[in-house]
Scaffold this active site. Structure first.
Site, PDB file in Angstrom:
ATOM      1  CE  LYS A  77      87.281  39.018  35.058  1.00  4.02           C
ATOM      2  NZ  LYS A  77      88.635  39.280  34.513  1.00  4.02           N
ATOM      3  CG  HIS A  78      80.830  44.731  38.835  1.00  5.86           C
ATOM      4  ND1 HIS A  78      79.457  44.617  38.882  1.00  5.86           N
ATOM      5  CD2 HIS A  78      81.279  44.204  40.008  1.00  5.86           C
ATOM      6  CE1 HIS A  78      79.089  44.055  40.016  1.00  5.86           C
ATOM      7  NE2 HIS A  78      80.175  43.793  40.722  1.00  5.86           N
ATOM      8  CB  ALA A  79      80.432  47.679  32.863  1.00  2.10           C
TER       9      ALA A  79
END
Length: 634
Positions: free
Chosen positions: A267-269
């Site tokens: 997932k995106h940070a």
């Protein structure tokens, strides 16, 4: 076609085994194993949720209750979040106060226990809980005279290893790849190849052997082999490493967009930092810039006027932006698409605008004779840079604009130059300042309802303000990323067939970008001058991902186009049909066979199986389209 179908069946069957592999899934709602210890709480364990563990807090202090709070290790300078109140022990009945809470297992947690009487800190524990684990935290007094309090953490039920599905999937794909490589090597053996052809088509083999003509004549052989040879020669005129790079970026993008098995690193940070998901979009932008350099050079070299080329650039940019707004729009989930909730920014919209700026910049300032090396330059080592100094001035001006707006623009209620997530970050001092100037500009010019409503910061940092990672201000640095890709394309053009020169310059650019990143970030996630941040598309994010892009392109160029040790498969095929695969995976995301009803939605294994199967299907679709010479170009 048969090989593709066979591969699909093999991979799908192997991935399906994830659902039945012992130890990869956790039965929910079942009782504890024998010997799980006294914790009658273990018998009362509710059905577990993915990325969570159960914590039983036992308060044996007779005088006061406890306030339990927690803070995630990935939440920088965050406030502690209240979890539960633990009642005091009933001294007369010798019954401790207890409470059960679910705790996050994705990142390490810091647990804080304060007394309810004086609100003093009794103990603080840092621990990384395991998924579906069952834990007890016992708080008691060691000595009545000194009133020393101890906090002991014990494991009632061991957690599961949530990363086993990744290992299993890796082995499946590596096994499939090994079988394909061995099969290809065996097919190069004349005797094996004849035996396989005879088994697959015995009647045709017997006809050739027993026919009056004997074996086919030389003329027939030459004519029948002519087309494959011509195709092989033609395909080698196109740099396969570029399509392979684009396809790799695209396939990872498809996988993470489908969920990435619900693992946090796919997932995106949440805010600062870098995960696998944060690499793919800038890589795609980078290789788009490289393709701009090569394609525009070819068009101008073959006699197209700049006016005609610019018209094609405008049309392509318009189509990309239109497709992004109308077709690929995540706000469909809010109901029928209307102006009230239309998200204006987006991935394709940013690609379209970036393509327009960078391609127009290349057409306007390209100089005849620059790529052939006939122009004289003061420094031959910079012959791929100096002839394009107007482009560099334009890009540097854009970066100055980004820096000025980011650090000097006044944002109401926020400190000047704020780069934080807002919410509970920065000790909760700026809850409505998500993204600083970048978020403020989007909300001011586009309106809160026309930008992304659920940014990645909303979970960890509990932000409430809408924020768009594809917003206006970040587009400036996306242009810079594409321009660096454009520079890679110029290197290929200037040093055509000079492999050592091309690879050495890729390496130099990668090192330079890496050094700039190290300076900007101070080699730190949170404490640099400008942290790496995908949401902001910070300049350090661009230099870091471009460093990786140059190095990765160097490796692919060496393996695919120089040594030809790798054909680029399977990534080469989606790279040849990138627009179709990207739009297709978005449009058909919720349709079978890309998605189905899960037996256990709280299982990483089942999510990973579904996401990998969907991604593999798009690779196979792109392969079939490639074999049929079907390419969707805009």
């Amino acid at each position: 076609m048969a090989a593709a179908a066979g591969l699909a069946a093999a991979v799908a069957a192997a991935l399906g085994a994830l659902l039945m592999a012992p130890g990869l899934t956790q039965p929910h709602g079942g009782g504890p194993p024998e010997g799980s210890g006294p914790g009658a709480a273990a018998e009362r364990r509710p059905a577990g949720r993915m990325d969570q563990a159960l914590l039983l807090v036992r308060n044996e202090l007779p005088a006061q209750g406890l306030r339990l709070a927690a803070r995630s290790g990935s939440c920088h300078q965050c406030l502690y979040q209240f979890l539960a109140f633990v009642p005091p022990s009933n001294g007369s009945l010798r019954k401790p106060g207890t409470v059960e809470v679910a705790v996050d297992t994705q990142h390490p947690l810091t647990l804080l226990l304060n007394g309810s009487v004086s609100d003093t800190e009794l103990c603080k524990i840092q621990y990384h809980f395991g998924e579906f684990g069952n834990y007890s935290l016992v708080v008691k007094t060691l000595s009545t005279s000194t009133k020393t309090v101890s906090c002991d953490l014990a494991i009632n039920e061991s957690p599961v290893n949530s990363y086993l599905p990744i290992l299993f999937a890796f082995l499946v794909y590596m096994g499939t790849l090994t079988v394909l490589i061995v099969g290809r090597l065996l097919m190069k053996i004349h005797a094996v190849r004849n035996w396989v052809y005879k088994k697959l088509n015995p009647r045709e083999t017997d006809r050739l052997i027993n026919s009056e003509l004997g074996s086919p004549n030389t003329a027939d052989s030459v004519s029948s082999d002519l087309t494959p040879r011509l195709w092989s020669t033609a395909s080698r005129q196109r740099l396969r490493s570029l399509d392979t790079f684009r396809g790799l970026s695209l396939i990872i993008m498809v996988f993470v967009n489908y969920g990435g098995g619900k693992y946090w690193f796919f997932k995106h940070a949440s805010w600062n930092g870098l995960t696998v998901a944060d690499l793919v979009f800038p890589w795609f932008v980078f290789i788009m810039g490289t393709s701009i350099s090569l394609s525009l050079s070819s068009m101008l070299r073959w006699g197209s006027s700049k006016q005609k080329v610019f018209g094609k650039i405008l049309w392509r940019s318009f189509l990309l932006i239109l497709l992004g707004i109308i077709v690929v729009n995540p706000n469909y989930c809010l109901g029928p698409l209307s102006w009230d909730n239309l998200r204006i920014p987006g991935v394709l919209q940013r690609l379209g605008f970036t393509y327009l700026v960078v391609a127009a910049l290349e057409v306007l300032f390209t100089r005849a004779g620059a790529e052939s090396g006939t122009l004289e330059t003061l420094c031959p080592a910079l012959q791929d840079i100096l002839p394009y100094w107007p482009q560099w001035i334009f890009i540097l001006m854009l970066e100055v604009i980004w820096l000025c707006l980011t650090f000097l623009l006044p944002v109401p209620g926020c400190p000047r130059g704020y780069l934080g997530p807002g919410g509970i970050g920065d000790f909760g001092n700026y809850p409505n300042c998500t993204g600083g100037a970048a978020g403020y500009i989007d909300r001011l010019l586009l309106g809160e309802k026309h930008i992304y409503q659920h940014p990645s910061s909303s979970v960890i940092y509990q932000t409430t303000m809408p924020y768009d990672p594809e917003g206006i201000l970040g587009t400036i640095n996306t242009i810079f990323m594409a321009f660096l890709g454009l520079q890679a394309g110029k290197i290929i053009l200037f040093y055509k067939d000079q492999h050592k020169q091309i690879m050495s310059r890729f390496a130099v650019w990668g090192i330079v970008m890496g050094i700039i990143s190290a300076i900007l970030t101070k080699c730190s996630k949170e404490d640099g001058f400008i942290p790496i941040n995908k949401n902001l598309w910070s300049i350090s994010y661009v230099t870091t991902t471009s460093c990786f892009a140059f190095i990765l392109l160097l490796l692919m160029y060496y393996l695919v186009d120089v040594k030809r040790l790798w054909s680029g498969a399977p990534f080469f095929y989606p790279g040849m049909n990138s627009i179709l695969v990207y739009i297709g995976h978005e449009v058909f995301e919720n349709y079978f066979p890309f998605k189905w009803k899960m037996q256990d939605s709280q299982s990483h294994a089942e999510h990973l199986t579904q996401n990998l199967t969907a991604t593999t299907l798009w690779v196979i679709i792109s392969y079939v389209l490639y074999r049929r010479r079907i390419f969707w170009k805009i």
